[in-house]
Design a protein around this motif. Structure first.
Motif, PDB file in Angstrom:
ATOM      1  N   ALA A   1       0.814  -1.216   0.000  1.00 52.87           N
ATOM      2  CA  ALA A   1       0.000   0.000   0.000  1.00 52.87           C
ATOM      3  C   ALA A   1       0.849   1.268   0.000  1.00 52.87           C
ATOM      4  N   GLU A   2       2.080   1.164   0.519  1.00 57.15           N
ATOM      5  CA  GLU A   2       2.970   2.330   0.604  1.00 57.15           C
ATOM      6  C   GLU A   2       3.851   2.488  -0.625  1.00 57.15           C
ATOM      7  N   ASP A   3       3.823   1.517  -1.513  1.00 59.40           N
ATOM      8  CA  ASP A   3       4.697   1.531  -2.682  1.00 59.40           C
ATOM      9  C   ASP A   3       4.332   2.691  -3.606  1.00 59.40           C
ATOM     10  N   ARG A   4       5.323   3.502  -3.942  1.00 54.91           N
ATOM     11  CA  ARG A   4       5.141   4.616  -4.871  1.00 54.91           C
ATOM     12  C   ARG A   4       6.142   4.475  -6.023  1.00 54.91           C
ATOM     13  N   GLY A   5       6.142   3.290  -6.614  1.00 55.59           N
ATOM     14  CA  GLY A   5       7.070   3.024  -7.693  1.00 55.59           C
ATOM     15  C   GLY A   5       8.471   2.732  -7.208  1.00 55.59           C
TER      16      GLY A   5
ATOM     17  N   GLY B   1      11.089  -4.807   3.825  1.00 55.31           N
ATOM     18  CA  GLY B   1       9.824  -5.464   4.131  1.00 55.31           C
ATOM     19  C   GLY B   1       8.924  -4.708   5.069  1.00 55.31           C
ATOM     20  N   SER B   2       9.471  -3.804   5.860  1.00 53.17           N
ATOM     21  CA  SER B   2       8.650  -3.032   6.784  1.00 53.17           C
ATOM     22  C   SER B   2       9.359  -1.727   7.130  1.00 53.17           C
ATOM     23  N   ARG B   3       8.574  -0.746   7.536  1.00 50.47           N
ATOM     24  CA  ARG B   3       9.161   0.519   7.968  1.00 50.47           C
ATOM     25  C   ARG B   3      10.058   0.305   9.179  1.00 50.47           C
TER      26      ARG B   3
ATOM     27  N   SER C   1      14.857  10.073  18.350  1.00 54.16           N
ATOM     28  CA  SER C   1      14.082   9.324  19.340  1.00 54.16           C
ATOM     29  C   SER C   1      12.635   9.133  18.920  1.00 54.16           C
ATOM     30  N   ARG C   2      12.242   9.849  17.867  1.00 58.86           N
ATOM     31  CA  ARG C   2      10.855   9.787  17.420  1.00 58.86           C
ATOM     32  C   ARG C   2      10.588   8.486  16.676  1.00 58.86           C
ATOM     33  N   THR C   3       9.395   7.930  16.836  1.00 53.37           N
ATOM     34  CA  THR C   3       8.980   6.753  16.096  1.00 53.37           C
ATOM     35  C   THR C   3       8.254   7.196  14.857  1.00 53.37           C
ATOM     36  N   PRO C   4       8.793   6.954  13.653  1.00 56.46           N
ATOM     37  CA  PRO C   4       8.140   7.400  12.437  1.00 56.46           C
ATOM     38  C   PRO C   4       6.791   6.710  12.244  1.00 56.46           C
ATOM     39  N   ASP C   5       5.895   7.383  11.525  1.00 55.62           N
ATOM     40  CA  ASP C   5       4.609   6.769  11.193  1.00 55.62           C
ATOM     41  C   ASP C   5       4.842   5.476  10.437  1.00 55.62           C
ATOM     42  N   GLY C   6       4.126   4.462  10.801  1.00 53.34           N
ATOM     43  CA  GLY C   6       4.241   3.188  10.130  1.00 53.34           C
ATOM     44  C   GLY C   6       5.178   2.216  10.819  1.00 53.34           C
ATOM     45  N   GLU C   7       5.966   2.685  11.810  1.00 53.57           N
ATOM     46  CA  GLU C   7       6.879   1.771  12.508  1.00 53.57           C
ATOM     47  C   GLU C   7       6.100   0.970  13.538  1.00 53.57           C
TER      48      GLU C   7
END
Length: 354
Positions: free
Chosen positions: A299-303, A311-313, A347-353
């Motif tokens: 779903a996150e693939d943008r080419g 395989g994962s964020r 230290s922040r957790t990115p969206d999707g992690e």
């Protein structure tokens, strides 16, 4: 106001504008070599915006997305020499040689887009922030005419460039004259010939190449990959930077066996190996780049390129963190904003992690 006074006012304004432009030109034209401490090897960790160009009419906002993350930044452009019937050959940006129809030219896509940034930088003359953009040129075609065309194009924008003098002692890396744009090319011998060897002594180098990769023996790709993993960082980086070769470029498979597709859990030994490569590169006077560290779902693939997907964020994030901590100069990824958010707030957790 009388016509005479109005005319005098306009003349003064025109003269002031002309003097301002002339001063900006003179500052750049008479620049002296600067210490590279603020942008030399190990000084900065930059997003290297991988494949920042449209593909087959899609993903047209990639370069804008990259620039939106802020400066300084590195941006990759893949180059092909398009020879079409009835029109002059020209350099276009595209990933595959069957996607050249409709692909934008390097000049229109990249240089025209960054012109306002470059002109503002020259007017402000804040050299302690330069280079603002590092352009990574990945030539997919080393045709001499293609290399000549890019050399000439860079000459059009030489006032923007980070340069060095072409000398008769190429083994000695001269001090760089900093400009708001730094151009990197690859390790191919044809590129070294066009962008260094063919440049007359006393003239200006407009771009800088990569160290030639050390050959890894082996009859199969798998055997070569295993042997590459057994080689030390010193074996892989067995030269010093010179006046042209200023960076090294590695696939992630020299850090984790098999690269992204077979990488397991990130373990302390991986951090040790990554750190050793970075330290060795910097000790030899090179910037170091690793490609390409992605972690995305369907779903996150943008080419993006499937072979570069961990395989994962979460899997990509741990490697982004390790690269930042080790001081990798150029971290190539397609996930521009996510990497930048992490670099700015480790230290922040990115969206999707997860």
């Amino acid at each position: 106001m009388s016509f005479r006074c109005l005319r005098r006012t306009r003349v003064r304004a025109t003269m002031a504008l002309g003097l301002t432009c002339l001063t900006a030109y003179a500052v750049r034209a008479h620049a002296t070599p600067q210490a590279t401490a603020h942008f030399g090897p190990g000084a900065r960790v930059l997003l290297d915006a991988h494949n920042a160009y449209p593909e087959r009419g899609q993903w047209s906002t990639r370069i804008d997305d990259a620039l939106a993350t802020g400066l300084p930044i590195a941006i990759e452009q893949d180059l092909h020499w398009r020879v079409a019937g009835g029109s002059a050959p020209h350099t276009v940006v595209a990933h595959d040689d069957d996607a050249l129809e409709g692909a934008p030219t390097l000049d229109a896509h990249f240089f025209a887009r960054i012109r306002p940034i470059m002109e503002r930088a020259l007017a402000e003359n804040r050299r302690d922030t330069w280079p603002l953009i590092t352009l990574n040129l990945d030539f997919k075609d080393n045709t001499p005419a293609h290399l000549d065309a890019v050399w000439a194009l860079l000459g059009t924008y030489e006032s923007w460039l980070t340069t060095a003098p072409r000398t008769a002692t190429p083994a000695h890396a001269e001090a760089l004259v900093s400009g708001p744009l730094l151009v990197l090319v690859g390790s191919d011998s044809a590129q070294r010939r066009r962008f260094h060897d063919d440049v007359p002594v006393g003239a200006t180098l407009r771009a800088f190449g990569a160290m030639r990769p050390v050959p890894v023996p082996g009859a199969t790709k798998a055997l070569r990959a295993r042997r590459a993993m057994r080689m030390t960082s010193a074996a892989h980086i067995n030269a010093h930077a010179d006046n042209f070769a200023r960076w090294v470029n590695f696939p992630w498979s020299v850090i984790e066996a098999g690269g992204q597709k077979t990488a397991g859990a990130w373990v302390p030994a991986d951090s040790v190996r990554l750190h050793a490569f970075v330290q060795r590169a910097h000790a030899q006077g090179f910037w170091i780049r690793f490609y390409t560290l992605d972690g995305f779902s369907a779903a996150e693939d943008r080419g993006f390129t499937t072979s570069y997907n961990f395989g994962s964020r979460a899997a990509a994030t741990v490697r982004w963190r390790a690269s930042i901590a080790s001081g990798v100069d150029f971290v190539a990824t397609d996930q521009y904003a996510a990497f930048t958010d992490l670099r700015r707030s480790p230290s922040r957790t990115p969206d999707g992690e997860r």
